[in-house]
Each structure stands twice: as structure tokens, then as C-alpha cells.
Design a protein around this motif. Structure first.
Motif, PDB file in Angstrom:
ATOM      1  N   UNK A  57       0.901  -1.167  -0.036  1.00  0.00           N
ATOM      2  CA  UNK A  57       0.076   0.048   0.022  1.00  0.00           C
ATOM      3  C   UNK A  57       0.833   1.308   0.085  1.00  0.00           C
ATOM      4  N   UNK A  58       0.323   2.304  -0.021  1.00  0.00           N
ATOM      5  CA  UNK A  58       0.936   3.649  -0.105  1.00  0.00           C
ATOM      6  C   UNK A  58       2.087   3.949   0.743  1.00  0.00           C
ATOM      7  N   UNK A  59       1.922   3.521   2.136  1.00  0.00           N
ATOM      8  CA  UNK A  59       3.010   3.755   2.895  1.00  0.00           C
ATOM      9  C   UNK A  59       4.311   2.976   2.613  1.00  0.00           C
ATOM     10  N   UNK A  60       3.966   1.592   2.317  1.00  0.00           N
ATOM     11  CA  UNK A  60       5.133   0.871   1.664  1.00  0.00           C
ATOM     12  C   UNK A  60       5.737   1.397   0.370  1.00  0.00           C
ATOM     13  N   UNK A  61       4.851   1.695  -0.299  1.00  0.00           N
ATOM     14  CA  UNK A  61       5.420   2.532  -1.771  1.00  0.00           C
ATOM     15  C   UNK A  61       6.313   3.641  -1.290  1.00  0.00           C
ATOM     16  N   UNK A  62       6.080   4.508  -0.451  1.00  0.00           N
ATOM     17  CA  UNK A  62       6.989   5.504  -0.139  1.00  0.00           C
ATOM     18  C   UNK A  62       8.347   4.945   0.396  1.00  0.00           C
ATOM     19  N   UNK A  63       8.207   3.992   1.258  1.00  0.00           N
ATOM     20  CA  UNK A  63       9.568   3.289   1.842  1.00  0.00           C
ATOM     21  C   UNK A  63      10.507   2.609   0.987  1.00  0.00           C
ATOM     22  N   UNK A  64       9.711   1.951   0.073  1.00  0.00           N
ATOM     23  CA  UNK A  64      10.391   1.043  -1.223  1.00  0.00           C
ATOM     24  C   UNK A  64      11.024   2.199  -2.082  1.00  0.00           C
ATOM     25  N   UNK A  65      10.196   3.167  -2.614  1.00  0.00           N
ATOM     26  CA  UNK A  65      10.800   4.246  -3.405  1.00  0.00           C
ATOM     27  C   UNK A  65      12.075   4.852  -2.796  1.00  0.00           C
ATOM     28  N   UNK A  66      11.959   5.241  -1.323  1.00  0.00           N
ATOM     29  CA  UNK A  66      13.012   5.785  -0.993  1.00  0.00           C
ATOM     30  C   UNK A  66      14.366   4.713  -0.787  1.00  0.00           C
ATOM     31  N   UNK A  67      14.151   3.569  -0.735  1.00  0.00           N
ATOM     32  CA  UNK A  67      15.322   2.564  -0.942  1.00  0.00           C
ATOM     33  C   UNK A  67      15.810   2.369  -2.316  1.00  0.00           C
ATOM     34  N   UNK A  68      14.774   2.539  -3.285  1.00  0.00           N
ATOM     35  CA  UNK A  68      15.220   2.563  -4.641  1.00  0.00           C
ATOM     36  C   UNK A  68      16.207   3.580  -5.192  1.00  0.00           C
ATOM     37  N   UNK A  69      15.667   4.715  -4.591  1.00  0.00           N
ATOM     38  CA  UNK A  69      16.399   6.029  -5.035  1.00  0.00           C
ATOM     39  C   UNK A  69      18.144   6.161  -4.347  1.00  0.00           C
ATOM     40  N   UNK A  70      18.324   5.186  -3.652  1.00  0.00           N
ATOM     41  CA  UNK A  70      19.515   4.990  -3.233  1.00  0.00           C
ATOM     42  C   UNK A  70      20.373   4.453  -4.439  1.00  0.00           C
ATOM     43  N   UNK A  71      19.862   3.450  -5.182  1.00  0.00           N
ATOM     44  CA  UNK A  71      20.496   2.847  -6.205  1.00  0.00           C
ATOM     45  C   UNK A  71      20.178   3.229  -7.651  1.00  0.00           C
ATOM     46  N   UNK A  72      18.807   3.654  -7.732  1.00  0.00           N
ATOM     47  CA  UNK A  72      18.548   4.294  -9.197  1.00  0.00           C
ATOM     48  C   UNK A  72      18.103   5.692  -9.199  1.00  0.00           C
TER      49      UNK A  72
END
Lengths: 240, 259
Positions: free
Chosen positions: A201-216
Motif C-alpha cells: 500500500x501507499x506507505x510501503x510504496x514510499x518506503x520502497x521508493x526511498x530505498x530504490x532512490x539510493x540505487x536508481x
């Protein structure tokens, strides 16, 4: 019609006093802040309707955007003018507090919803500045997911996304969010998208994007590429 | 020593490799130029894509520079469509075009001042009610920003050129920032602070010829000496005022003229 004004610090104090008084005495009298030194006229001259009702934050944002557009005022000229947004909240205070004139009831929320903070981290909480800001970035299409709700309600899409500059300013990322969670038939976010206990859901989306932005370089990813990178827990949302 | 974990193996582009500056019209920022970006020796693939982002608070703008083997400098990019242009920061991102993974990165780059010096105290003009100025800690990593009341007529010129304003505001601002840095935040290591703005401000105090005390951590019962810290702050403020003695003389002359 009312002439658009900017609330000055003296007016802001009066407005805060009024909001505070209303919490104790619902019949407290609203002060006239449309006079100096409480406010000053906005330049250029713009008129807006006082007695207007908006069915959603989107309608509110479209209305204000239309007025400023017509007057040739650009978003960057007004985005940081907290006194202007506080004045709008003053003007439409009854609607923003769900005032029921027969019962005399209001729903008063935290001060930041009506008094626009000069601190950019609280800016999005304001019930007029927040919708305008989102609309000015993403227009009538993608903004729907933030601005679908009634004007007095704050939703989790605003709270989780608009509070993070990196997220709210990325068009493709908002498009990915829209594709995952927007229900076109119901014209509102998909059921459960704002749940705290469900996967993907939305809150997980935010967390995952914050992780992805370290790499991508998330900015250069298309919405499709962003969705493809999301882990399996988002499959349920991807499939629809 | 500042410790960071770099799981992704991306490279850091050091500040010395980058030259960014603002262009102004009538004192206001209207555009920026990236006149230098040196990626030599970083072993980046020739087809890596380079972009620069200007950002501050709610604003963000990205400009593509091209590939690593043929990217172009930016001579003048319009910033008039951005809110808060005065305090924009920049980041450089080098990306692998096939995977979109970040290969190299530089962030929080402040434009160079015309003199080539780095500004440690950004200035922002906003409505402060009946206050003339205040310090907020809303910059990167909670760094200080000098906010000046934009309700005061001609305040941008006054803040830059008026000796009275300079002598009355800046020494107090320095005192307040150093006091906050030590007594509210605390500086873990005087030799190698982990927070960038602490490092910059300590460098600034050293550039005044004033060495900091051994400890700037109030919790450090062994070495922290409150009186010594207050004396250090006082010495920095005095050294700052001495450095700008000519401005003080101007201020005195002005006062004498007004008598």
C-alpha cells in the motif's frame, strides 16, 4: 465577490485567536480581517467568490489556479506567500471547517490547516495552499489522487507524498502512484490503498521508493519502469 | 571521521570538480551556469548520462547535460520559474542508461560566490511580522539560514550595503548560531565534525584565527568547559568585528553625521 488580500502578522494573530476561541465557544464572533493592518490587498487586483462551494480539493485548486492564471500570476510568485493562503482559509473558513449553521457546529482541526506556515515542511498541510501546490505541479490529471477528497479533509496521499519534496516533484513517480492506486470507475483511490496493514500500500510504496532512490535514478525512470522495479508485495496492485 | 556506507558502489564527485554560479539581474537570481564539471579519472562509461538538478524546498528542476564523453556545459539556464531561487542547491547525477542505476553523484552543491568563497549563511527574505531578522535552522542537515523581513522597504540593498545593519545583525547572528551549534545540537568531534554545516562554521571560526576548545559536546563531562566555550564564541564575534573594522568606522561616521 471579495478582493484577494494577504493576511499580515497582526491578522494572523487575530485569526489564531479566533480559531482558539472557537474551540471553547462555538459561537465566537469572526473578526473582520479584510481591513488594514490585518491584511493588505494582493497585487494585481483579483476578485474571488466568497459564497462558493467546492465539492473537492480539485475544484478548489482549479478555481484558484484559474483566477491567478487569468490575472497572469505565475505559481512561483505566490507559492511562498503564506499570508495569501491564510487569507483564502479565512475567506472560506466555514467550508473548511464544515460549518453547520443550524446546529452551530464546526470541525476545527490543527492550526496549520488554516494558518499557512512559512516553514515549507508544513506547507502541504494547509487546506488551500496544499491543493494549489499539488495542482500547480501535476495539473488536473495526476492531481486527482491527492485532490479527490472534500476540501476540509486531509488524506494520506497528501500526508505521505506531498510532504516529501523528492516524491511530489517527480512526474513519473506520481504517474506510477496513480496507476497503482487510482480507481477510475469510483473516481477515488482504490479501496485499501491507504491501509497501514496491507501489503504493497501507499506507505510501503514510499518506503520502497526511498530505498530504490539510493540505487536508481528514479527521476529518469518511466512510470512503467518504476512499477516494474517494485517487489512482489505490490503485485496485487500492479495487476489491476 | 564521518562514516558512510556505500552499498551501491556509486562514486562521489568531489566539490572541487564542479563550478556552478548564479547570474543576477537587479540583485535577483535569474539563471545559473555550470562552467566546469570534471569527471576525469572516475572511470565512467562513455555513454553514461549526466544531469544536473536545481532544488530547494518544494522546488526541483532537472537539466540533461548529455553523455559522459560529450556532455556540454551549461552557460545560462533560466531559474525565474522556480520559487526561492536565492537558496537553490544543486546535485549532479551520472546514470547508466541501460539500468538507470546511479554511477556517480554530487549533492548539496551551493553556487560559488563571485569572490569564489562558499556562503555558510544563506539569506532568505520573508515576512517576519514585526521582527527584523531571525535565524532558522531549515537548511541542509538543519543548517542555519538568516531570514530578513521583506516588509522593510529596500531591505535587500540594506542587508548588503548598510553598515548599521551589518554591524548590528551579523555579530549577533554568529553568536546565536555558534551557541545553538554547541548547546542545542552539540558537535561530536571538533577535529572532524560529522555534520557538514558544523564543519563549515568551525572552518570559518578558524579562519578568524580563533581555535575552538577541545570539546564542543555539552555531554562530555571530561573535557567540555562551558565558560571556555562562551569565551571562544565571544572571541570569534570580536575577531569578526575586528575583521570588518572599516564597516564599523563607516557606522560610527554615519552616527556622527546624524547627531
Amino acid at each position: 465577490m471579495s478582493i484577494v488580500r494577504i493576511i499580515m502578522p497582526e491578522g494572523e494573530s487575530k485569526f489564531i485567536e479566533y480559531i482558539t476561541a472557537l474551540r471553547k465557544v462555538p459561537s465566537a464572533t469572526c473578526p473582520d480581517l479584510n481591513i488594514e493592518p490585518y491584511s493588505k490587498e494582493f497585487s494585481p487586483y483579483i476578485e474571488v467568490e466568497r459564497d462558493i462551494s467546492f465539492n473537492s480539493k480539485m475544484e478548489l485548486a482549479e478555481y484558484i489556479n484559474g483566477k491567478f492564471d487569468k490575472a497572469g500570476v505565475r505559481r512561483e510568485e505566490i507559492i511562498g506567500k503564506s499570508g495569501l493562503w491564510t487569507w483564502f482559509a479565512y475567506l472560506w473558513f466555514d467550508s473548511l471547517t464544515c460549518f453547520d449553521s443550524r446546529a452551530g457546529n464546526r470541525s476545527i482541526r490543527e492550526e496549520a490547516k488554516y494558518i499557512c506556515s512559512s516553514d515549507y515542511r508544513d506547507y502541504y498541510r494547509h487546506l488551500v495552499a496544499g491543493p494549489y501546490y499539488i495542482y500547480s505541479l501535476h495539473g488536473s490529471g495526476l492531481s486527482k489522487i491527492f485532490l479527490y477528497s472534500p476540501i476540509h479533509e486531509h488524506n494520506d496521499f497528501i500526508e505521505q507524498i506531498a510532504s516529501r519534496q523528492f516524491l511530489i516533484s517527480h512526474q513519473n513517480l506520481i504517474e506510477a502512484l496513480f496507476r497503482l492506486y487510482w480507481d477510475n470507475k469510483k473516481v477515488r483511490p482504490r479501496s485499501g490503498a491507504q491501509s497501514r496493514n496491507r501489503a504493497g500500500t501507499l506507505r510501503r510504496f514510499v518506503k520502497v521508493i526511498q530505498q530504490l532512490e539510493l540505487t536508481y535514478d528514479v527521476y529518469s525512470l518511466s512510470s512503467e519502469e518504476i512499477i516494474r522495479l517494485l517487489p512482489d508485495e505490490f503485485n496485487e496492485w500492479k495487476e489491476c | 571521521m564521518k562514516r558512510t556506507i556505500n552499498y551501491t558502489g556509486r562514486k562521489r564527485i568531489s566539490r572541487e570538480r564542479i563550478s556552478i554560479s548564479f547570474s543576477r539581474q537587479n540583485g535577483s537570481v535569474v539563471s545559473f551556469s555550470l562552467s566546469r564539471l570534471d569527471l576525469s579519472g572516475l572511470d565512467l562509461p562513455s555513454n553514461a548520462l549526466i544531469s544536473v538538478e536545481a532544488y530547494y524546498r518544494t522546488e526541483l528542476k532537472r537539466i540533461q547535460l548529455g553523455q559522459a564523453d560529450s556532455f556540454h556545459q551549461i552557460l545560462s539556464t533560466d531559474l525565474t520559474d522556480m520559487g526561492y531561487p536565492e537558496n537553490l542547491k544543486f546535485r549532479i547525477i551520472v546514470v547508466d542508461p541501460s539500468t538507470k542505476k546511479i554511477l556517480a553523484y554530487a549533492d548539496r552543491i551551493a553556487p560559488e560566490e563571485p569572490s569564489g568563497r562558499k556562503s555558510i549563511l544563506p539569506v532568505e527574505f520573508r515576512d517576519l511580522g514585526n521582527r527584523i531578522w531571525m535565524i532558522t535552522y531549515e537548511g541542509d542537515e538543519g543548517s542555519p539560514v538568516l531570514c530578513i523581513n521583506n516588509r522593510i522597504p529596500d531591505i535587500q540593498n540594506i542587508a548588503k550595503r548598510d553598515s548599521q545593519f551589518f554591524m548590528q545583525v551579523y555579530p549577533c547572528a554568529i553568536r546565536e548560531i555558534l551557541t545553538y551549534m554547541v548547546f542545542v545540537e552539540g558537535v561530536e568531534s571538533v577535529r572532524d565534525p560529522s555534520v557538514d554545516w558544523n564543519r563549515d562554521w568551525l572552518e570559518f571560526t578558524k579562519s578568524m584565527g580563533i581555535q575552538p576548545p577541545l570539546s564542543l559536546t555539552p555531554d562530555d563531562n571530561q573535557q567540555f568547559d562551558k565558560d571556555e566555550v562562551f569565551k571562544w564564541i565571544d572571541n570569534v564575534v570580536e575577531a569578526f568585528c575586528n575583521r570588518y573594522s572599516q564597516i564599523f568606522e563607516k557606522f560610527v561616521s554615519k552616527m556622527e553625521e546624524n547627531r
